[in-house]
Design an enzyme around this catalytic site. Structure first.
Site, PDB file in Angstrom:
ATOM      1  N   HIS A 106       1.249   4.664   4.184  1.00  0.00           N
ATOM      2  CA  HIS A 106       0.505   5.358   3.137  1.00  0.00           C
ATOM      3  C   HIS A 106       1.066   6.754   2.920  1.00  0.00           C
ATOM      4  CE1 HIS A 106      -3.319   2.714   3.966  1.00  0.00           C
ATOM      5  NE2 HIS A 106      -2.298   2.025   3.493  1.00  0.00           N
ATOM      6  N   SER A 122       0.803  -1.223   0.000  1.00  0.00           N
ATOM      7  CA  SER A 122       0.000   0.000   0.000  1.00  0.00           C
ATOM      8  C   SER A 122       0.833   1.269   0.000  1.00  0.00           C
ATOM      9  CB  SER A 122      -1.004   0.002   1.148  1.00  0.00           C
ATOM     10  OG  SER A 122      -0.351  -0.118   2.387  1.00  0.00           O
TER      11      SER A 122
END
Length: 156
Positions: free
Chosen positions: A145, A90
């Site tokens: 992230h 991610s």
């Protein structure tokens, strides 16, 4: 062997191990996932913009940006959550979205207005949805992230 121990054995990111000389975990953790759904969500997000970013940056540029984003996402994760085992793509996927936004912002005259508008909406929706879900679901690594996204913007 428990799931976390298995992930550690395969190269998941874990602050104490990573900072004690096992720096390769910052990359190997990108290729490990905590289950099929985790992998599928990352691959669906990557599919939505990955091909376009690869066309914009070329195969080598895309690969370098993807790996750099994942590396810095993993680094941010290890720094922010030093005692958590983390894995997943991610950070790198957020980096791809960052690359797209930075590339488009710097060269918006190259893109047709309709295409730019359509992708701007989906990218913003992706980011807002992930920020919301990340605040609601324990275990989602917002540090990875953020680190990946910022690195992606620099690469883009």
């Amino acid at each position: 062997m428990s799931g976390l121990l298995t992930m550690l054995a395969w190269g998941a990111n874990y602050g104490p191990k990573t900072s004690q000389g096992e720096w390769w975990r910052l990359i190997t953790s990108l290729f490990l996932h905590f289950g099929v759904m985790h992998l599928m969500f990352n691959m669906l997000a990557l599919r939505s913009v990955g091909r376009m970013v690869e066309r914009l940056l070329g195969g080598t540029g895309f690969a370098m940006g993807y790996l750099a984003s994942g590396f810095f996402g993993s680094l941010a994760s290890a720094a922010w959550h030093e005692d958590v085992v983390s894995a997943g793509a991610s950070g790198a996927v957020f980096g791809v979205f960052g690359m797209l936004l930075a590339f488009v912002a710097g060269r918006h005259e190259v893109f047709p207005a309709e295409l730019l508008k359509a992708h701007r909406s989906s990218v913003i929706m992706f980011l807002v949805l992930n920020l919301f879900l990340g605040s609601q679901i324990p275990g989602i690594d917002q540090a990875a992230h953020a680190g990946g996204f910022v690195a992606g913007m620099v690469c883009g």
